[in-house]
Design a protein around this motif. Structure first.
Motif, PDB file in Angstrom:
ATOM      1  N   GLY A  74      59.184  33.410  47.522  1.00  0.00           N
ATOM      2  CA  GLY A  74      58.456  33.475  48.011  1.00  0.00           C
ATOM      3  C   GLY A  74      57.122  32.730  46.926  1.00  0.00           C
ATOM      4  N   LEU A  75      57.240  32.128  45.901  1.00  0.00           N
ATOM      5  CA  LEU A  75      56.689  31.803  44.809  1.00  0.00           C
ATOM      6  C   LEU A  75      57.110  30.253  44.962  1.00  0.00           C
ATOM      7  CD1 LEU A  75      56.027  33.799  41.879  1.00  0.00           C
ATOM      8  CD2 LEU A  75      54.498  33.784  43.856  1.00  0.00           C
ATOM      9  N   PHE A  76      58.269  30.238  44.874  1.00  0.00           N
ATOM     10  CA  PHE A  76      58.713  28.373  45.217  1.00  0.00           C
ATOM     11  C   PHE A  76      58.333  28.192  46.646  1.00  0.00           C
ATOM     12  CE2 PHE A  76      61.757  25.204  47.453  1.00  0.00           C
ATOM     13  CZ  PHE A  76      61.453  24.422  46.155  1.00  0.00           C
ATOM     14  N   ALA A  77      58.226  28.409  47.843  1.00  0.00           N
ATOM     15  CA  ALA A  77      57.817  28.500  49.213  1.00  0.00           C
ATOM     16  C   ALA A  77      56.352  28.323  49.248  1.00  0.00           C
ATOM     17  CB  ALA A  77      58.467  28.710  50.458  1.00  0.00           C
ATOM     18  N   TYR A  78      55.885  28.544  48.709  1.00  0.00           N
ATOM     19  CA  TYR A  78      54.533  28.977  49.160  1.00  0.00           C
ATOM     20  C   TYR A  78      53.930  27.665  48.013  1.00  0.00           C
ATOM     21  CZ  TYR A  78      49.261  29.910  48.495  1.00  0.00           C
ATOM     22  OH  TYR A  78      48.185  29.272  48.332  1.00  0.00           O
ATOM     23  N   HIS A  79      53.758  27.949  46.977  1.00  0.00           N
ATOM     24  CA  HIS A  79      53.564  26.428  46.555  1.00  0.00           C
ATOM     25  C   HIS A  79      54.039  25.176  46.557  1.00  0.00           C
ATOM     26  CE1 HIS A  79      52.095  29.935  44.308  1.00  0.00           C
ATOM     27  NE2 HIS A  79      51.134  29.497  43.617  1.00  0.00           N
ATOM     28  N   LEU A  80      55.096  24.945  46.833  1.00  0.00           N
ATOM     29  CA  LEU A  80      55.721  23.480  46.990  1.00  0.00           C
ATOM     30  C   LEU A  80      54.895  23.128  48.733  1.00  0.00           C
ATOM     31  CD1 LEU A  80      57.131  21.241  46.988  1.00  0.00           C
ATOM     32  CD2 LEU A  80      59.434  22.956  48.531  1.00  0.00           C
ATOM     33  N   LEU A  81      54.735  23.696  49.194  1.00  0.00           N
ATOM     34  CA  LEU A  81      53.955  23.486  50.763  1.00  0.00           C
ATOM     35  C   LEU A  81      53.191  23.430  50.507  1.00  0.00           C
ATOM     36  CD1 LEU A  81      55.478  26.467  53.127  1.00  0.00           C
ATOM     37  CD2 LEU A  81      55.635  24.299  53.657  1.00  0.00           C
ATOM     38  N   TYR A  82      51.844  24.255  49.357  1.00  0.00           N
ATOM     39  CA  TYR A  82      51.503  24.042  48.868  1.00  0.00           C
ATOM     40  C   TYR A  82      50.117  22.746  48.351  1.00  0.00           C
ATOM     41  CZ  TYR A  82      45.441  25.613  46.923  1.00  0.00           C
ATOM     42  OH  TYR A  82      44.554  25.003  46.877  1.00  0.00           O
ATOM     43  N   PHE A  83      50.868  22.561  47.297  1.00  0.00           N
ATOM     44  CA  PHE A  83      50.934  21.819  46.171  1.00  0.00           C
ATOM     45  C   PHE A  83      51.279  20.015  46.994  1.00  0.00           C
ATOM     46  CE2 PHE A  83      52.262  24.492  42.268  1.00  0.00           C
ATOM     47  CZ  PHE A  83      51.216  24.297  41.932  1.00  0.00           C
ATOM     48  N   THR A  84      52.323  19.396  47.761  1.00  0.00           N
ATOM     49  CA  THR A  84      52.411  18.956  48.515  1.00  0.00           C
ATOM     50  C   THR A  84      51.268  18.942  49.536  1.00  0.00           C
ATOM     51  OG1 THR A  84      54.918  19.233  48.308  1.00  0.00           O
ATOM     52  CG2 THR A  84      54.415  18.390  50.440  1.00  0.00           C
ATOM     53  N   ALA A  85      51.197  19.662  50.253  1.00  0.00           N
ATOM     54  CA  ALA A  85      49.507  19.868  51.368  1.00  0.00           C
ATOM     55  C   ALA A  85      48.508  19.037  50.909  1.00  0.00           C
ATOM     56  CB  ALA A  85      49.303  21.044  51.862  1.00  0.00           C
ATOM     57  N   LEU A  86      48.487  19.307  49.841  1.00  0.00           N
ATOM     58  CA  LEU A  86      47.093  18.815  48.749  1.00  0.00           C
ATOM     59  C   LEU A  86      46.877  18.027  48.312  1.00  0.00           C
ATOM     60  CD1 LEU A  86      45.563  21.835  49.234  1.00  0.00           C
ATOM     61  CD2 LEU A  86      44.880  20.772  46.874  1.00  0.00           C
ATOM     62  N   ARG A  87      48.367  17.241  48.252  1.00  0.00           N
ATOM     63  CA  ARG A  87      49.385  15.157  48.249  1.00  0.00           C
ATOM     64  C   ARG A  87      48.874  15.130  49.218  1.00  0.00           C
ATOM     65  NH1 ARG A  87      47.882  17.099  43.241  1.00  0.00           N
ATOM     66  NH2 ARG A  87      49.875  16.850  41.701  1.00  0.00           N
ATOM     67  N   LEU A  88      48.582  15.197  50.619  1.00  0.00           N
ATOM     68  CA  LEU A  88      48.998  14.925  52.070  1.00  0.00           C
ATOM     69  C   LEU A  88      47.425  14.650  52.561  1.00  0.00           C
ATOM     70  CD1 LEU A  88      52.312  15.286  53.081  1.00  0.00           C
ATOM     71  CD2 LEU A  88      51.929  13.913  52.377  1.00  0.00           C
ATOM     72  N   ALA A  89      46.206  15.647  52.258  1.00  0.00           N
ATOM     73  CA  ALA A  89      45.334  15.906  53.179  1.00  0.00           C
ATOM     74  C   ALA A  89      44.225  15.777  52.264  1.00  0.00           C
ATOM     75  CB  ALA A  89      45.657  16.512  53.841  1.00  0.00           C
ATOM     76  N   PRO A  90      43.294  15.651  52.286  1.00  0.00           N
ATOM     77  CA  PRO A  90      42.058  15.996  51.643  1.00  0.00           C
ATOM     78  C   PRO A  90      42.077  17.312  51.185  1.00  0.00           C
ATOM     79  CG  PRO A  90      41.273  14.995  54.080  1.00  0.00           C
ATOM     80  CD  PRO A  90      42.601  15.388  53.854  1.00  0.00           C
ATOM     81  N   ALA A  91      41.620  17.436  50.327  1.00  0.00           N
ATOM     82  CA  ALA A  91      41.613  18.402  49.157  1.00  0.00           C
ATOM     83  C   ALA A  91      40.818  19.934  49.829  1.00  0.00           C
ATOM     84  CB  ALA A  91      41.364  18.769  47.931  1.00  0.00           C
ATOM     85  N   ALA A  92      39.781  19.868  49.961  1.00  0.00           N
ATOM     86  CA  ALA A  92      39.124  21.054  50.568  1.00  0.00           C
ATOM     87  C   ALA A  92      39.234  21.421  51.797  1.00  0.00           C
ATOM     88  CB  ALA A  92      37.253  20.682  50.409  1.00  0.00           C
ATOM     89  N   GLU A  93      39.579  20.477  52.627  1.00  0.00           N
ATOM     90  CA  GLU A  93      40.251  20.749  54.022  1.00  0.00           C
ATOM     91  C   GLU A  93      41.346  21.722  54.108  1.00  0.00           C
ATOM     92  OE1 GLU A  93      39.186  17.885  53.039  1.00  0.00           O
ATOM     93  OE2 GLU A  93      37.152  17.257  54.369  1.00  0.00           O
ATOM     94  N   ALA A  94      42.763  21.055  53.446  1.00  0.00           N
ATOM     95  CA  ALA A  94      43.659  21.627  53.564  1.00  0.00           C
ATOM     96  C   ALA A  94      43.131  23.296  52.649  1.00  0.00           C
ATOM     97  CB  ALA A  94      44.585  20.521  52.258  1.00  0.00           C
ATOM     98  N   GLY A  95      42.534  23.308  51.180  1.00  0.00           N
ATOM     99  CA  GLY A  95      42.513  24.351  50.883  1.00  0.00           C
ATOM    100  C   GLY A  95      42.168  25.217  51.924  1.00  0.00           C
ATOM    101  N   LEU A  96      41.001  24.903  52.540  1.00  0.00           N
ATOM    102  CA  LEU A  96      40.407  26.037  53.302  1.00  0.00           C
ATOM    103  C   LEU A  96      41.670  25.902  54.468  1.00  0.00           C
ATOM    104  CD1 LEU A  96      36.900  24.779  54.752  1.00  0.00           C
ATOM    105  CD2 LEU A  96      37.678  27.510  53.916  1.00  0.00           C
ATOM    106  N   ILE A  97      42.088  25.367  54.965  1.00  0.00           N
ATOM    107  CA  ILE A  97      43.280  26.014  55.752  1.00  0.00           C
ATOM    108  C   ILE A  97      44.201  27.269  55.386  1.00  0.00           C
ATOM    109  CG2 ILE A  97      45.290  25.815  57.543  1.00  0.00           C
ATOM    110  CD1 ILE A  97      43.834  22.759  58.011  1.00  0.00           C
TER     111      ILE A  97
END
Length: 288
Positions: A74-97
């Motif tokens: 659970g921890l591995f999957a969520y944070h890999l997805l989250y960290f990658t998302a914030l590297r690929l998209a604007p932080a505020a917008e990706a963070g809100l999603i």
């Protein structure tokens, strides 16, 4: 421990997670798997200190392997997805999603024994997803292909963390200190994958290293232990809905730090997501 106290302790995680996006952006250009390795190594060390203070080592040895596997995945999957998302998209917008997870927790919790899903929860979910859709479609002007992958990963992260939080109620006999093993296992799993698939890039500044240490101690460390207490012993629906302080605080922190610029799309998305949370929160209060 009373239900109210456990809920209050769980909410401390929300305040820590409000710094997750800010520290993630500050840790650039460290790649996601390496960031997982470093942060969860620190977070696991925090957990070992927690276990020592609370005298939980003997309890940790009695936890079934399936529980440790569940937590680590659970921890591995969520944070890999989250960290990658914030590297690929604007932080505020990706963070809100990504911060759709509190609303999803409320919706998913309706599937648990003794919990009830009300109409307000469904309406709140629709509003929250409308806010996410507004971001993904670039304010209604069409899908933004440049950042779509990041937004999609952020959405998957939201579903992953909501499912993890709700299902943790079903493994409630595991002591909170066992989260330390989840963290250390996540770090150990991330390292070989990093070496196989990523280029090793460490922060070049003191600010970058401070961000990684901050992640490991707070949002990827202490936050998990207090959240675990809240989810297992507190009011999970109230905890999920009150968690909507996190996306607003997180977005504000990014704007104040200069990592994101305010915009009408961001404002409307935040209002829709927060409005959905308020409606869902009211439904939770009515069911208690």
């Amino acid at each position: 421990m009373t239900r109210t106290r456990a809920t209050t302790i769980g909410f401390m995680a929300v305040l820590l997670w409000a710094l997750l996006a800010l520290f993630t952006v500050g840790s650039a250009p460290t790649p996601p798997l390496l960031l997982n390795t470093l942060c969860f190594g620190i977070g696991g060390s925090v957990g070992l200190i927690w276990a020592w203070v609370t005298g939980s080592f003997s309890q940790m040895r009695q936890v079934p392997l399936r529980v440790y596997t569940f937590g680590a995945v659970g921890l591995f999957a969520y944070h890999l997805l989250y960290f990658t998302a914030l590297r690929l998209a604007p932080a505020a917008e990706a963070g809100l999603i990504a911060y759709l997870w509190p609303l999803l927790i409320v919706v998913f919790s309706g599937l648990l024994p003794s919990e009830r899903l009300r109409t307000g929860h469904v309406i709140g979910a629709v509003l929250g997803f409308s806010g996410a859709a507004l971001i993904i479609t670039g304010g209604g002007t069409g899908l933004s292909g440049d950042y779509f992958a990041g937004y999609l990963l952020a959405l998957l992260a939201a579903f992953t963390w909501a499912a993890y939080s709700v299902l943790s109620r079903l493994v409630g006999t595991a002591p909170t200190a066992s989260v330390a093993v989840f963290c250390l296992a996540t770090s150990a799993l991330s390292l070989p994958l990093h070496l196989m698939f990523e280029e090793t890039v460490f922060p070049a500044t003191a600010l970058g290293w401070a961000s990684i240490v901050g992640l490991g101690i707070g949002p990827v460390g202490l936050a998990f232990y207090v959240w675990d207490i809240g989810c297992k012993q507190g009011d999970i629906q109230l905890l999920g809905t009150s968690s909507y302080a996190a996306p607003l605080l997180s977005t504000l922190a990014l704007i104040v730090a200069g990592f994101s610029a305010p915009s009408m799309t961001l404002l409307w998305a935040a209002l829709l997501i927060t409005g959905g949370a308020l409606i869902a929160a009211r439904a939770s209060f009515l069911s208690n």
